[in-house]
Structure formats: structure tokens, C-alpha cells
Design a protein around this motif. Structure first.
Motif, PDB file in Angstrom:
ATOM      1  N   ASP A  80       0.822  -1.214   0.000  1.00  0.00           N
ATOM      2  CA  ASP A  80       0.000   0.000   0.000  1.00  0.00           C
ATOM      3  C   ASP A  80       0.856   1.264   0.000  1.00  0.00           C
ATOM      4  O   ASP A  80       0.532   2.239  -0.685  1.00  0.00           O
ATOM      5  CB  ASP A  80      -0.939   0.002   1.217  1.00  0.00           C
ATOM      6  N   GLU A  99     -11.579   9.059  -5.052  1.00  0.00           N
ATOM      7  CA  GLU A  99     -12.622   8.026  -5.127  1.00  0.00           C
ATOM      8  C   GLU A  99     -12.215   6.934  -6.116  1.00  0.00           C
ATOM      9  O   GLU A  99     -12.413   5.742  -5.864  1.00  0.00           O
ATOM     10  CB  GLU A  99     -13.950   8.658  -5.560  1.00  0.00           C
ATOM     11  N   GLU A 102      -9.490   4.783  -4.490  1.00  0.00           N
ATOM     12  CA  GLU A 102     -10.047   3.839  -3.518  1.00  0.00           C
ATOM     13  C   GLU A 102     -10.734   2.666  -4.217  1.00  0.00           C
ATOM     14  O   GLU A 102     -10.624   1.517  -3.792  1.00  0.00           O
ATOM     15  CB  GLU A 102     -11.034   4.567  -2.602  1.00  0.00           C
ATOM     16  N   LYS A 103     -11.404   2.987  -5.305  1.00  0.00           N
ATOM     17  CA  LYS A 103     -12.126   1.944  -6.040  1.00  0.00           C
ATOM     18  C   LYS A 103     -11.157   0.951  -6.692  1.00  0.00           C
ATOM     19  O   LYS A 103     -11.377  -0.270  -6.649  1.00  0.00           O
ATOM     20  CB  LYS A 103     -13.007   2.604  -7.113  1.00  0.00           C
ATOM     21  N   GLY A 106      -7.840   0.344  -3.438  1.00  0.00           N
ATOM     22  CA  GLY A 106      -8.149   0.046  -2.042  1.00  0.00           C
ATOM     23  C   GLY A 106      -8.141   1.274  -1.158  1.00  0.00           C
ATOM     24  O   GLY A 106      -7.539   2.307  -1.470  1.00  0.00           O
ATOM     25  N   LYS A 107      -8.818   1.169  -0.016  1.00  0.00           N
ATOM     26  CA  LYS A 107      -8.980   2.302   0.908  1.00  0.00           C
ATOM     27  C   LYS A 107      -7.664   2.724   1.547  1.00  0.00           C
ATOM     28  O   LYS A 107      -7.420   3.909   1.776  1.00  0.00           O
ATOM     29  CB  LYS A 107     -10.004   1.943   1.992  1.00  0.00           C
ATOM     30  N   ASN A 108      -6.798   1.754   1.850  1.00  0.00           N
ATOM     31  CA  ASN A 108      -5.525   2.099   2.497  1.00  0.00           C
ATOM     32  C   ASN A 108      -4.682   3.009   1.620  1.00  0.00           C
ATOM     33  O   ASN A 108      -4.088   3.976   2.098  1.00  0.00           O
ATOM     34  CB  ASN A 108      -4.736   0.831   2.832  1.00  0.00           C
ATOM     35  N   SER A 110      -5.770   4.992  -0.735  1.00  0.00           N
ATOM     36  CA  SER A 110      -6.463   6.277  -0.783  1.00  0.00           C
ATOM     37  C   SER A 110      -6.211   7.101   0.483  1.00  0.00           C
ATOM     38  O   SER A 110      -5.989   8.316   0.423  1.00  0.00           O
ATOM     39  CB  SER A 110      -7.970   6.038  -0.952  1.00  0.00           C
ATOM     40  N   THR A 111      -6.207   6.435   1.644  1.00  0.00           N
ATOM     41  CA  THR A 111      -5.983   7.121   2.918  1.00  0.00           C
ATOM     42  C   THR A 111      -4.585   7.725   2.977  1.00  0.00           C
ATOM     43  O   THR A 111      -4.393   8.861   3.435  1.00  0.00           O
ATOM     44  CB  THR A 111      -6.176   6.145   4.088  1.00  0.00           C
ATOM     45  N   HIS A 114      -4.437  10.734   0.736  1.00  0.00           N
ATOM     46  CA  HIS A 114      -5.156  11.846   1.377  1.00  0.00           C
ATOM     47  C   HIS A 114      -4.287  12.503   2.442  1.00  0.00           C
ATOM     48  O   HIS A 114      -4.251  13.735   2.581  1.00  0.00           O
ATOM     49  CB  HIS A 114      -6.463  11.334   1.990  1.00  0.00           C
TER      50      HIS A 114
END
Length: 736
Positions: A80, A99, A102-103, A106-108, A110-111, A114
Motif C-alpha cells: 500500500d 474516489e 479507492e475503487k 483500495g482504501k488504504n 487512498s488514505t 489523502h
């Protein structure tokens, strides 16, 4: 329209080599599908001209690959973190792309991206990066620990690449940030190798001559230094092998930056630095024997060479807060030279070199607080996991009880969690807080009740008509703001009270009514007030009707001046009250000034005339050098002035009368029934006047009495005499 990014032949070759290296180092960490998705995303970004060369003219994609290489090999980041590094460049300015990230990834991922973007927003506020508060804010604001690790890797890579850049101004700024911000962050996280590289490179760019002078000196002394190290470690090597220990040894020369810092601190040249190197003994030891074998090596070395107990550092029994473990001793080696020896195991050495990455690999490392509590939570989770992917589950919440906010100039201030705009205003200045009406937070207007958040930029708004109120105490969080609000409210009450008192006196004067302090005190108590300030405050804000208050005051005044007997009447012949043994207190609160120059002179009040504060007085120098104070109308004054005029000095009272002075009044009057009761009743109602004794002698219908009272000054005495003269039957009052 932005210029399209083209790749040079060298850049293409470098990219291919780094990708090949990442595949080898990552051990299958990145899947083929991940690589395809990244290439597809970057290709789209390039086609839309979303990726441009930086201020140094460098290729962002190549830089991100180099950063990923450092993050994997030097820090130990995994899938990640690497993907966030490679994708960040293409989405840095595109809000909608998170968005999509993340799609697809993965969310990690994206985090982390950010978090990187949030840090860049902080930079736009022109922070003072040298402050410890800004480093703490970064750790708190990043949310995910990998954000900070990526920032450090990125800065190390940038510092390596800008050696030959022609953009000197940008190079200096990047180097200063590396020294003030990123090196301390790397140290805080235990990344000592990267910290040392950042410091050396920043010194190289910022103080070119100093860097190359030290480097040249180190090269000149390398041969003799290596020979000395060999001479020092040879007998140690033999003893350790005889003890059956598995180990290897190496000499470590101090970094150029640390040598330069030491030269500045000790104010000496290169030749004045004696501990240019240290010997490191690294044991290949089983976990359960680590400490025992380290202390065994310690014993062997101190038996061979004389140790310096003042220079011993035991981070074996109690590791540093970031997990660093080692045993440091300084011994007197050959040629009477002091040599530092570091004793540690392979595990400890990896922790020392790689910091957090090593922490994740090894369990059970001791910690203390803050960062270490966070690390301990990671290690606890590791006990139930098989690989390093557990890192993905953690966010950084190191400073959950604190918030860091910016002033408009970029200075950082630290507040407890829950602090408001009012707290910020009072931190700036009491006057700013007292007139605060709200603030602009990140260019958005808010009330002064707004609760501050990490990274807020606060600009206070004020109004000259704003005044602090009692409920503000419940809005603020800091004790400093609370005390300043209470102080401001008290000052306002005093000002309002002074205004109300002046108004009250003016109204009485218009009605031709005397203003009597004693009667006002009785009025205040009669209306149920404990403090005069509260009485005048209510009068100022209209809670008390002034006209009605004046009527009540007149009643109190009439009662004070025409007091009816409160006990059965007695003849003066029957009354005798004495308390001669009670001490009459004197105080040094009043400062006596003589000839406008002398203060605190040893003086006494003359017993022949009993002067009190407010009397016209003069000083008389006695034989022993002390000064006696006499009233100017003292019976002895004419004789003293005539015979000893040279010993008479001018005197005046300084300050405000607070002491109690003993005064004797001689009262002559008709022996009427109740006259003594009336006299004592008046005295008992007077504030700050105390009756000490009264002796009455009655003869032929007249009484003569001596009344001893304690008063503060002549004004209080005159008020008392005035009231006593109004008592029916009193003919004459004489002050003795």
C-alpha cells in the motif's frame, strides 16, 4: 496549456532498472495486476498532462520510483505504501481522483494519498518548520504513519538528486527543511541512518566549505585511524573468541554533520575533536541470552581497558523511548586515547539502523509513552499476525489530547483538545481576548465558541464594544484564559463601580444630602450585599433603582445620627468599662517620608500628642538617632522648635492609612439617662473603629469621660467626633 512530459533515454533506462529492483526487493509484494493498474493510471495522467516536471526540472515518475525504492529497502514499507508513492504525483491536485484510487487500489492507498495531500495543505500556510510543534502537528495530522515515512523517504531521495541543480534558492529551502524538519522526524522514528544522511547532505548544500573541510580532514586521517582501530580491537577480538562468543566488530566514524556540530559546540577546530570514531561490537546472540552476553562483553573490555564511568550509557536495561537498545562505554585505549565502544546484538543493531521497520519485525521491545504506546499497539497486534500487512490497520493518533493551530504568520501554537477561539485570542494578548467577537478559520468566519482543530489557521476578529462576560469562563478550556477572563471581569466591575459611586454621590449632592461612608456601608449591608462592588455594579446596570436607594440611604443616615437606646438606660455613675491590658496594635504599613528623600527610617510616634495618619506632623531627631513624630499642634512643639530647631525635620505621611492608631477622646456632657449607651452604640456601628476602653466620672449632673479608640486616620476620627457631638447631652469633645 501544460507542456507534455517527455522522458529522456537515461530516465527510461533508470525507470526500467528501478522497477526490476523493486520486483526483486518486494518479494512478490506487488502483484502483476497492481502493476498493470498503476501503468494504466499513470498513462492516463500523462495523456491528460496531469504530471509535470518539478521546480528542479526532474521527472516526477522517476522520483517517485526512486522514493519507493528507498521506502522498501531502507524503511520496509509494503504494497500500500509503495502504490501510494507511485500514484500520488498523478492525483496531487485532483480532488475527484481519490474516489477512483479507492475503487481501483483500495482504501488504504487512498488514505495514505489523502494524508500526503493534507500535509501539502499545511505547507501552504507558511509554517515555521523549525518548531517542535510543527513536527508534532505533522505526526498528528498525517493520520497514517506511512505518510510520515514516505515524506522522509521522499526528502532523502530529493536531497540525493539535487546535487547539481542550478536552482540554488529552491535547493537551499529544501536543505533547510531537511535539517530542521525531516532529520528530527527521522530521529524521532528511529531511522538513524536516514537521519544521518539528511544531516550530512543538508550541511553539504548549506555550508559547503565546512562540509568539504571536514571530509578532507577525515580522508587525511583515515589511514592512521584505521591502524589505531585495528590495534585497539585485535586483543578484544582474541578475548571474545576465547569466551566462545559469536560476533563481528566494526569501526564507525562520526558523521560529518555531528563532527561539525561538536566543533561549533566546543568552539574548536577539527583537531580538537578526539572521539571521531566508535567501535561497535555486534553479537550473534539468542534472544534469551542477549542481555547476559552484552554484559559479558562489557566485563571483558573493562578488564582490559580503564573505563570512564561518567561516559557510560545503559540503554540495555532501559531502552530509549523509540526502542533503541545498546550498551555504550568509553575506555582509555592505547596511546592514552579515549575510545567509545558500543555493545549490541544483531537485532538491536537492525533496530538502531532501520528504526520502525525493525520494530515491526521484532516483538516485545520496551517503550515508554506517546509514540511508543502506539508502537506497542502495533507489536501487540503482530503477536496475532503472520506478516507485516497488519500495518495497514493502524492510524496515527499520537497527540489525541492536543491540537496544533497556526497564526496568520505561520507560527504554531499548542492547545489542549477542546480549546476554543477564545483560548487562542487570550493566548495572543489579554486585550485581544477581551474584545474578541469571533475568528476567520481557514478564511471562513466562525464564532468565538468554535472548537479548534489540528491545522486550523486562526485570525481573530475584535470589536471595541465587546466586553468579557461571566459565561466566557465556561467556553474556554485553558486555565490561562479562565484567569484572564476573571481578571477582566473584576476590572470591569471596579470601573463600573467607580462610575456608579460617582453617580450616587452626584445624586446625593443634588438633593443636598451628605455622603457618609459609614452610612453607605450600613446601607450596603441592609440591602443584602456582601461586597460594595456588587452593590455599585447593580446600580450601574440598573438592577437597583437609584431614587429608591437614596430614600433607603436617608433612613439609614437618620438612624445613624439619631440612634434610639437599644438597652435599658443606666446612669453614667453605674458605667465603667476598662480593658487596659489589651495591646494597641501599630503597623508599619504606612511608609513615612522625611524631607522627601528618606524612606523606612526608624521612627516612633510620640506619646505626648499621639499623632495619627492625616495629622500635620514633623519629625524630631533624638539623641540615639531615631526620629519621633509629633503633631504640629503638640503642646511640646513650640519648645522643641525654639531650643532644638536644628533637630526638627519636615515629615509627611506616604501611601494610604491602613494601620490602627490609638486615640484618647475626652468627652464632657450632661449625665442624661442612656447617653453612654448612645455613645458606645455609635462606635460599635463604625467600620474599622474599635473601642479599647471608656472611663466615666459623674459629678453634679455632669459626666467627664476618657474614651480610647483605634482609628485609621484623621478623616475617620473627624467623622466619629461629628457623630458623637450629635448625641443628645454631649457638650464638648477634646482630643488628647
Amino acid at each position: 496549456m501544460a507542456e507534455k512530459l517527455f522522458f529522456t533515454k537515461k530516465e527510461r533506462n533508470d525507470i526500467v532498472n528501478i522497477i526490476r529492483g523493486l520486483r526483486e526487493n518486494a518479494h512478490g509484494m506487488l502483484k502483476r495486476e497492481d502493476e498493470k493498474n498503476i501503468f494504466r493510471h499513470l498513462k492516463t495522467a500523462l495523456e491528460n498532462d496531469l504530471i509535470q516536471r518539478d521546480v528542479f526540472g526532474m521527472n516526477p515518475i522517476l522520483l517517485s520510483l526512486q522514493t519507493a525504492q528507498i521506502a522498501v529497502s531502507e524503511i520496509g514499507l509494503k504494497r500500500d505504501g509503495v502504490m501510494a508513492i507511485l500514484l500520488y504525483t498523478s492525483v496531487a491536485e485532483n480532488d475527484n481522483s481519490l474516489e477512483e484510487i479507492e475503487k481501483n487500489f483500495g482504501k488504504n492507498v487512498s488514505t495514505i494519498i489523502h494524508g500526503l495531500r493534507s500535509i501539502q495543505e499545511l505547507y501552504k500556510k507558511n509554517p515555521v518548520i523549525e518548531s517542535e510543534n510543527f513536527r508534532n502537528l505533522l505526526l498528528s495530522f498525517a493520520e497514517d504513519m506511512r505518510v510520515i515515512l514516505i515524506m522522509i523517504a521522499d526528502r532523502v531521495n530529493l536531497m540525493r538528486q539535487i546535487r547539481d541543480t542550478t536552482n540554488t534558492e529552491a535547493k537551499m529551502k529544501v536543505s533547510e527543511e531537511a535539517s530542521y524538519l525531516y532529520a528530527p522526524l527521522a530521529h524521532k522514528l528511529g531511522l538513524y541512518k536516514l537521519k544521518s544522511e539528511l544531516e550530512d547532505l543538508s550541511l553539504k548544500y548549506l555550508e559547503h566549505d565546512a562540509y568539504y573541510m571536514i571530509k578532507a580532514k577525515l580522508n587525511e586521517t583515515k589511514k592512521s585511524r584505521d591502524a589505531y582501530i585495528e590495534k585497539f580491537i585485535t586483543p578484544i577480538d582474541k578475548k571474545l573468541k576465547e569466551a566462545g562468543l559469536k560476533f563481528h566488530m566494526k569501526g564507525r566514524t562520526k558523521s560529518i554533520h555531528s563532527i561539525w556540530q561538536k566543533m561549533k559546540k566546543q568552539q574548536c577546530g577539527f583537531e580538537g575533536i578526539y572521539d571521531l570514531f566508535a567501535i561497535r561490537i555486534i553479537l550473534d546472540s539468542p534472544a534469551e541470552l542477549e542481555k547476559m552476553q552484552c554484559w559479558q562483553v562489557f566485563a571483558i573490555i573493562t578488564n582490559m581497558y580503564q573505563p570512564n564511568p561518567k561516559r557510560m550509557r545503559d540503554w540495555l536495561s532501559v531502552p530509549k523511548s523509540n526502542g533503541y537498545e545498546s550498551l555504550h562505554i568509553t575506555v582509555l585505549g592505547p596511546e592514552n586515547k579515549w575510545v567509545e565502544v558500543q555493545i549490541r546484538t544483531e537485532r538491536m543493531d537492525e533496530v538502531a539502523e532501520r528504526g520502525l521497520a525493525a520494530h515491526w519485525r521484532y516483538k516485545g521491545v520496551k517503550g515508554e509513552s506517546g509514540l511508543d504506546e502506539w508502537l506497542n499497539s502495533i507489536r501487540t497486534a503482530l503477536e496475532n499476525k503472520d506478516d507485516l500487512q497488519v500495518i495497514d490497520q493502524f492510524k496515527m493518533d499520537l497527540y489525541e489530547d492536543e491540537v496544533f493551530v497556526f497564526t496568520p504568520k505561520g507560527d504554531l501554537m499548542k492547545f489542549p483538545k477542546g480549546a476554543t477561539v477564545l483560548d487562542f485570542a487570550y493566548r495572543i494578548h489579554s486585550n485581544i481576548g477581551n474584545h474578541c467577537t469571533g475568528a476567520r478559520i481557514n478564511n471562513k468566519a466562525v464564532t468565538f465558541r468554535y472548537i479548534l482543530k489540528n491545522g486550523d489557521q486562526v485570525e481573530i476578529m475584535t470589536s471595541s464594544t465587546q466586553k468579557p462576560k461571566q459565561d466566557w469562563v465556561n467556553i474556554v478550556k485553558t486555565s490561562r484564559a479562565k484567569s484572564k477572563i476573571r481578571m477582566a471581569i473584576k476590572d470591569l466591575m471596579v470601573k463600573d463601580g467607580a462610575y456608579a459611586k460617582e453617580m450616587f454621590e452626584r445624586r446625593l449632592k443634588n438633593r443636598k444630602i451628605d455622603f457618609d461612608e459609614s452610612a453607605v456601608s450600613h446601607l450596603i449591608k441592609k440591602l443584602g450585599y456582601k461586597e460594595a462592588n456588587d452593590f455599585y455594579k447593580d446600580m450601574a446596570d440598573g438592577s437597583l433603582d437609584v431614587n429608591q436607594t437614596i430614600e433607603t440611604y436617608q433612613q439609614v443616615l437618620m438612624f445613624d445620627n439619631n440612634t434610639a437606646p437599644t438597652a435599658p438606660a443606666r446612669s453614667a455613675k453605674e458605667f465603667s468599662f476598662e480593658n487596659p491590658n489589651e495591646e494597641i496594635a501599630y503597623s508599619n504599613d504606612d511608609v513615612l517620608v522625611i524631607d522627601q528623600n528618606l524612606k523606612g527610617v526608624d521612627y516612633t510616634l510620640s506619646k505626648c500628642c499621639h499623632p495619627i495618619y492625616g495629622d500635620d506632623v514633623f519629625g524630631f531627631v533624638t539623641v540615639n538617632g531615631g526620629i519621633k513624630i509629633h503633631r504640629t499642634d503638640c503642646p511640646n512643639a513650640p519648645e522643641l522648635r525654639k531650643r532644638f530647631g536644628y533637630r526638627v525635620v519636615k515629615a509627611m505621611w506616604s501611601g494610604k492609612g491602613k494601620s490602627q492608631y490609638s486615640i484618647t477622646l475626652k468627652i464632657i456632657g450632661n449625665d442624661d439617662i442612656g447617653i453612654v449607651n448612645n455613645i458606645t452604640s455609635i462606635i460599635s456601628k463604625e467600620e474599622n473603629i474599635m473601642m479599647r476602653s471608656i472611663n466615666i466620672d459623674s459629678n453634679d449632673g455632669l459626666f467627664r469621660g476618657n474614651l480610647v479608640v483605634n482609628v485609621e486616620d484623621t478623616s475617620k476620627l473627624e467623622q466619629l467626633i461629628k457623630k458623637l457631638r450629635n448625641v443628645k447631652g454631649v457638650k464638648q469633645i477634646i482630643r488628647l
